[in-house]
Design an enzyme around this catalytic site. Structure first.
Site, PDB file in Angstrom:
ATOM      1  N   CYS A   2     -45.753  17.451  36.380  1.00 52.95           N
ATOM      2  CA  CYS A   2     -46.873  18.011  35.676  1.00 52.95           C
ATOM      3  C   CYS A   2     -46.847  17.435  34.260  1.00 52.95           C
ATOM      4  O   CYS A   2     -45.879  16.805  33.861  1.00 52.95           O
ATOM      5  CB  CYS A   2     -46.715  19.513  35.590  1.00 52.95           C
ATOM      6  SG  CYS A   2     -46.301  20.228  37.194  1.00 52.95           S
ATOM      7  N   ARG A  27     -50.881  13.123  35.239  1.00 49.60           N
ATOM      8  CA  ARG A  27     -49.618  13.622  35.791  1.00 49.60           C
ATOM      9  C   ARG A  27     -49.824  14.735  36.812  1.00 49.60           C
ATOM     10  O   ARG A  27     -48.872  15.217  37.418  1.00 49.60           O
ATOM     11  CB  ARG A  27     -48.724  14.137  34.657  1.00 49.60           C
ATOM     12  CG  ARG A  27     -48.281  13.038  33.712  1.00 49.60           C
ATOM     13  CD  ARG A  27     -47.488  13.613  32.565  1.00 49.60           C
ATOM     14  NE  ARG A  27     -46.218  14.144  33.008  1.00 49.60           N
ATOM     15  CZ  ARG A  27     -45.039  13.575  32.769  1.00 49.60           C
ATOM     16  NH1 ARG A  27     -44.975  12.457  32.095  1.00 49.60           N
ATOM     17  NH2 ARG A  27     -43.933  14.127  33.195  1.00 49.60           N
ATOM     18  N   TRP A  73     -49.292  19.501  39.118  1.00 51.04           N
ATOM     19  CA  TRP A  73     -49.279  18.901  40.450  1.00 51.04           C
ATOM     20  C   TRP A  73     -48.337  19.781  41.250  1.00 51.04           C
ATOM     21  O   TRP A  73     -47.141  19.846  40.970  1.00 51.04           O
ATOM     22  CB  TRP A  73     -48.764  17.465  40.385  1.00 51.04           C
ATOM     23  CG  TRP A  73     -48.720  16.792  41.714  1.00 51.04           C
ATOM     24  CD1 TRP A  73     -49.768  16.202  42.364  1.00 51.04           C
ATOM     25  CD2 TRP A  73     -47.574  16.622  42.559  1.00 51.04           C
ATOM     26  NE1 TRP A  73     -49.331  15.684  43.566  1.00 51.04           N
ATOM     27  CE2 TRP A  73     -47.996  15.926  43.709  1.00 51.04           C
ATOM     28  CE3 TRP A  73     -46.238  16.997  42.463  1.00 51.04           C
ATOM     29  CZ2 TRP A  73     -47.141  15.593  44.745  1.00 51.04           C
ATOM     30  CZ3 TRP A  73     -45.371  16.663  43.500  1.00 51.04           C
ATOM     31  CH2 TRP A  73     -45.834  15.962  44.621  1.00 51.04           C
ATOM     32  N   ASN A  97     -42.194  21.535  33.511  1.00 48.21           N
ATOM     33  CA  ASN A  97     -42.315  20.379  34.390  1.00 48.21           C
ATOM     34  C   ASN A  97     -40.947  20.122  34.993  1.00 48.21           C
ATOM     35  O   ASN A  97     -39.958  20.059  34.263  1.00 48.21           O
ATOM     36  CB  ASN A  97     -42.772  19.142  33.607  1.00 48.21           C
ATOM     37  CG  ASN A  97     -42.712  17.889  34.466  1.00 48.21           C
ATOM     38  OD1 ASN A  97     -43.033  17.937  35.644  1.00 48.21           O
ATOM     39  ND2 ASN A  97     -42.269  16.788  33.884  1.00 48.21           N
ATOM     40  N   GLY A  98     -40.894  19.959  36.316  1.00 46.44           N
ATOM     41  CA  GLY A  98     -39.619  19.711  36.982  1.00 46.44           C
ATOM     42  C   GLY A  98     -39.507  20.588  38.212  1.00 46.44           C
ATOM     43  O   GLY A  98     -40.503  21.158  38.666  1.00 46.44           O
ATOM     44  N   GLU A 457     -49.280  -2.737  51.598  1.00 49.73           N
ATOM     45  CA  GLU A 457     -49.995  -2.270  50.414  1.00 49.73           C
ATOM     46  C   GLU A 457     -51.452  -1.941  50.766  1.00 49.73           C
ATOM     47  O   GLU A 457     -51.995  -0.912  50.328  1.00 49.73           O
ATOM     48  CB  GLU A 457     -49.916  -3.338  49.305  1.00 49.73           C
ATOM     49  CG  GLU A 457     -50.796  -3.088  48.091  1.00 49.73           C
ATOM     50  CD  GLU A 457     -50.491  -1.792  47.348  1.00 49.73           C
ATOM     51  OE1 GLU A 457     -49.481  -1.150  47.644  1.00 49.73           O
ATOM     52  OE2 GLU A 457     -51.314  -1.424  46.488  1.00 49.73           O
ATOM     53  N   LYS A 461     -53.056   1.785  50.300  1.00 56.72           N
ATOM     54  CA  LYS A 461     -54.207   2.002  49.415  1.00 56.72           C
ATOM     55  C   LYS A 461     -55.366   2.633  50.175  1.00 56.72           C
ATOM     56  O   LYS A 461     -56.031   3.528  49.680  1.00 56.72           O
ATOM     57  CB  LYS A 461     -54.616   0.657  48.793  1.00 56.72           C
ATOM     58  CG  LYS A 461     -55.251   0.749  47.484  1.00 56.72           C
ATOM     59  CD  LYS A 461     -54.337   0.759  46.274  1.00 56.72           C
ATOM     60  CE  LYS A 461     -52.926   1.209  46.446  1.00 56.72           C
ATOM     61  NZ  LYS A 461     -52.058   0.905  45.344  1.00 56.72           N
ATOM     62  N   GLU A 464     -54.643   6.283  50.845  1.00 50.47           N
ATOM     63  CA  GLU A 464     -54.587   7.044  49.607  1.00 50.47           C
ATOM     64  C   GLU A 464     -55.978   7.400  49.082  1.00 50.47           C
ATOM     65  O   GLU A 464     -56.200   8.523  48.640  1.00 50.47           O
ATOM     66  CB  GLU A 464     -53.832   6.184  48.578  1.00 50.47           C
ATOM     67  CG  GLU A 464     -53.570   6.842  47.272  1.00 50.47           C
ATOM     68  CD  GLU A 464     -52.813   5.906  46.320  1.00 50.47           C
ATOM     69  OE1 GLU A 464     -52.644   4.712  46.629  1.00 50.47           O
ATOM     70  OE2 GLU A 464     -52.405   6.389  45.260  1.00 50.47           O
ATOM     71  N   HIS A 480     -45.353  -4.283  70.686  1.00 51.98           N
ATOM     72  CA  HIS A 480     -44.175  -3.489  71.070  1.00 51.98           C
ATOM     73  C   HIS A 480     -44.457  -1.987  71.023  1.00 51.98           C
ATOM     74  O   HIS A 480     -43.535  -1.198  70.853  1.00 51.98           O
ATOM     75  CB  HIS A 480     -42.978  -3.854  70.190  1.00 51.98           C
ATOM     76  CG  HIS A 480     -42.537  -5.268  70.385  1.00 51.98           C
ATOM     77  ND1 HIS A 480     -41.936  -5.713  71.542  1.00 51.98           N
ATOM     78  CD2 HIS A 480     -42.676  -6.357  69.592  1.00 51.98           C
ATOM     79  CE1 HIS A 480     -41.690  -7.003  71.447  1.00 51.98           C
ATOM     80  NE2 HIS A 480     -42.143  -7.424  70.274  1.00 51.98           N
ATOM     81  N   LYS A 580     -50.650  10.549  39.220  1.00 50.46           N
ATOM     82  CA  LYS A 580     -50.307   9.169  38.852  1.00 50.46           C
ATOM     83  C   LYS A 580     -48.811   8.983  38.634  1.00 50.46           C
ATOM     84  O   LYS A 580     -48.251   7.971  38.983  1.00 50.46           O
ATOM     85  CB  LYS A 580     -51.085   8.812  37.579  1.00 50.46           C
ATOM     86  CG  LYS A 580     -50.863   7.394  37.082  1.00 50.46           C
ATOM     87  CD  LYS A 580     -51.767   6.433  37.780  1.00 50.46           C
ATOM     88  CE  LYS A 580     -51.550   5.006  37.372  1.00 50.46           C
ATOM     89  NZ  LYS A 580     -51.797   4.101  38.526  1.00 50.46           N
TER      90      LYS A 580
HETATM   91  C1  F6R Z   1     -50.119   3.929  45.122  1.00 47.75           C
HETATM   92  C2  F6R Z   1     -49.361   4.330  43.945  1.00 47.75           C
HETATM   93  C3  F6R Z   1     -48.006   4.898  44.135  1.00 47.75           C
HETATM   94  C4  F6R Z   1     -47.068   4.402  43.020  1.00 47.75           C
HETATM   95  C5  F6R Z   1     -45.716   5.117  43.117  1.00 47.75           C
HETATM   96  C6  F6R Z   1     -44.743   4.603  42.091  1.00 47.75           C
HETATM   97  O1  F6R Z   1     -51.365   3.443  44.762  1.00 47.75           O
HETATM   98  O2  F6R Z   1     -49.835   4.231  42.841  1.00 47.75           O
HETATM   99  O3  F6R Z   1     -47.489   4.607  45.393  1.00 47.75           O
HETATM  100  O4  F6R Z   1     -46.911   3.029  43.160  1.00 47.75           O
HETATM  101  O5  F6R Z   1     -45.903   6.488  42.930  1.00 47.75           O
HETATM  102  O6  F6R Z   1     -45.209   4.804  40.795  1.00 47.75           O
HETATM  103  P1  F6R Z   1     -44.580   4.014  39.583  1.00 47.75           P
HETATM  104  O7  F6R Z   1     -44.917   2.581  39.770  1.00 47.75           O
HETATM  105  O8  F6R Z   1     -45.219   4.598  38.360  1.00 47.75           O
HETATM  106  O9  F6R Z   1     -43.106   4.234  39.628  1.00 47.75           O
END
Ligand code: F6R
Length: 585
Positions: A2, A27, A73, A97-98, A457, A461, A464, A480, A580
């Site tokens: 958070c 966050r 979050w 936070n934690g 990736e 994406k 997500e 397989h 994020k």
């Molecule tokens: C996917 C995404 C996440 C981050 C992951 C690591 O689009 O953004 O999978 O890549 O949470 O985050 P960082 O790079 O900030 O350690």
């Protein structure tokens, strides 16, 4: 994980805290709340499920010079008004936070003594603990409270009739901001950008008392300690969308600049990196999510260019696998935010075992940066969209350069890539493929070797931001087992950027088509294009060095995810259930 912020000074605390929460929303955005000590010494609390902006109409009447706030979050307890922070007990109100790992036993002990809990959170026990230890002094109450707590916390506490904020830190970040007649505390630096001249970071076990005119820092036994001040150079991300409907699109368009700026930034650290890697005979790369996917490419670069053995692990697994490391091991920790708990802790573990830690990060003042032996900068600039885009291509660039430097090699190929990325962004029409994905029940991204890393990736994406089930597969693995899932409602997207391997991947597409599956091909090989262009959707990208092709194929798979989300009416910038910066395990 958070975002938390505290303010004390001559200004309106509620407004200052709300502004900080807006900057911290990346966050977490499940719910938000703030508390202010009013002129009568009483604490008022407002909190709501949903985005930070919901608080704005609720604070217009709030007056007071001391305030704390939280954007959530959810970890323990679903997002709802009751589970939103702040939490209060008696005269005390806290934001946290934690994760409190022993909260269940602490909570049970309080319930046995007749206490009532109003939320399902782990954090409410902190309010109860501080209140239990409170006998007129918030600092000693906080110090006593955290003694019985196991887990991670950045904790701010206020109490009625006291013009102060008490703060405690263990594992989760706390930054203190030293202003003029006002002081701040926050979970990270962007919240304090432009707010104060100097800042400092608390260390694990620290407790601080913040009043309007001074900040005092103590260790866990309340013995005064000094923490190094540094100039506050944080910049808050520009919120300008530059004419784009979403940050995800704006940030995809910034990929060429991310690659170009990361190349320039690398040359400043090349010498230091080479020195740190001198004598290294083994490399481990750790990261989470998209950063882990960049690490998979990094492994190929180091192994191909320098013939040094490399392992890649998701940081959360690596930490618990009793890894083997020596002083000849270099651990590359990749993280856009530099705050991801698993990655930061993996780096800390590596350091404690004598390994060298190289941070590959977009966040120059993050926890990861502070503990690393060397930092290889990713110069993507602030990324606001929750889904990583330009930071991924920046990470790939940084790893490619680091591997070349370690191998003592040079190439001019990379210099062409910002221009090629720009061309792809401007020319490629992905709408048909995005429409196919949007109407499907599932999307399989296929590739071999480097293309497989990008397939993972692309799949992440798409899941997500569009919420469509998706998987990334090595092309040869399809037969397989997963082939059983292929039908007319699935789409298989094959990436083919390696001429030597294209034939093998073409087989996988043939297998999909012959079973009635829908298929698409993304390639820069004209032979592959000619083979499939009349039979399925094919996107032809410019030719480039195979090791650098992920820079252009990544842009395309990320753009497909974006376009699919938009077609389905999703918010690609703030997907459901995500944040994020993942600062908890
Ligand atoms: C996917 C995404 C996440 C981050 C992951 C690591 O689009 O953004 O999978 O890549 O949470 O985050 P960082 O790079 O900030 O350690």
């Amino acid at each position: 994980m958070c975002g938390i912020i505290g303010y004390i000074g001559g200004g309106n605390a509620a407004e200052n805290v709300l502004e900080g929460l807006r900057r911290l929303e990346y966050r977490g955005y499940d719910s938000a709340g703030l508390a202010v000590i009013g002129g009568n010494g009483k604490i008022s609390v407002v909190k709501r499920q949903g985005r930070v902006e919901k608080l704005a109409p609720l604070i217009t009447e709030m007056r007071g010079c001391v305030g704390i706030g939280h954007t959530r979050w959810a970890t323990h307890g679903r997002p709802c008004d009751a589970n939103a922070h702040p939490h209060s007990a008696g005269a005390v109100t806290v934001v946290h936070n934690g994760i409190i790992e022993n909260y269940a036993e602490l909570k049970a002990a309080f319930i046995e003594k007749g206490e009532t809990f109003f939320s399902e959170t782990d954090s409410e026990v902190l309010a109860k603990l501080v209140n239990k230890n409170f006998s007129g002094d918030i600092l000693t109450a906080l110090a006593a409270a955290v003694k019985v707590v196991k887990g991670s916390y950045a904790l701010m506490a206020i109490c009625e009739n006291t013009q102060a904020i008490a703060v405690a830190k263990s594992k989760s970040s706390v930054i203190l901001g030293f202003g003029d007649g006002e002081n701040f505390c926050a979970s990270d630096e962007p919240a304090l950008a432009g707010k104060c001249k100097n800042i400092c970071s608390l260390e694990d076990g620290d407790i601080a008392l913040i009043t309007r005119d001074k900040i005092e820092i103590f260790d866990s036994k309340l013995k005064p300690v000094k923490r190094k001040l540094r100039p506050n150079v944080a910049v808050s991300a520009s919120l300008d969308l530059c004419g784009c409907p979403h940050y995800m699109l704006k940030e995809l368009k910034e990929v060429p600049a991310s690659v170009k700026n990361t190349i320039s930034a690398f040359y400043d650290v090349e010498g230091e990196l080479k020195k740190a890697l001198d004598g290294v005979n083994r490399i481990i790369i750790v990261g989470c999510g998209t950063a882990y996917h960049a690490g998979l490419l990094g492994k190929r670069y180091f192994e191909s260019f320098a013939r040094v053995p490399v392992e890649v692990e998701t940081a959360g697994e690596f930490r618990y696998k009793d890894p083997v490391m020596t002083e000849k091991t270099a651990v590359f920790a990749i993280s856009q935010s530099g705050e991801t708990a698993d990655t930061v802790e993996a780096a800390r573990l590596a350091l404690s075992m004598g390994a060298k830690v190289v941070a590959v990060t977009n966040a120059p003042y993050s926890q990861l940066t502070r503990l690393a032996s060397v930092v290889v900068p990713v110069a993507a600039g602030p990324e606001i969209c929750v889904a990583a885009t330009k930071s991924y291509t920046g990470q790939i660039t940084a790893l490619y350069l680091a591997a070349l430097a370690f191998a003592g090699k040079k190439t001019a190929e990379l210099e062409k890539m910002p221009g090629l990325c720009q061309k792809v962004i401007e020319d490629i029409d992905i709408n048909t493929l995005a429409q196919m994905c949007a109407r499907s029940n599932g999307v399989y991204f296929l590739g071999k070797d480097l293309d497989y890393a990008v397939a993972l990736e692309g799949s992440l994406k798409l899941k997500e931001v569009s919420y469509i089930p998706s998987e990334g597969y090595p092309a040869g693995e399809l037969k397989h087992g997963t082939l059983a899932l292929i039908d007319g409602n699935t789409v298989s997207v094959a990436l083919m950027f390696d001429k030597a391997l294209a034939g093998k991947c073409e087989n996988a597409v043939e297998q999909v088509l012959s079973r009635g599956g829908r298929a698409a091909v993304i390639t820069n090989d004209t032979e592959v294009y000619n083979n499939f262009s009349k039979r399925c959707e094919v996107l032809l990208l410019p030719e480039c060095d195979k090791y650098l092709s992920p820079l252009i194929s990544a842009v395309v798979v990320q753009a497909i995810a974006y376009e699919t989300a938009v077609i389905l009416g999703r918010d690609p910038d703030k997907p459901r259930n995500l944040a994020k910066s993942v600062t908890v395990e």
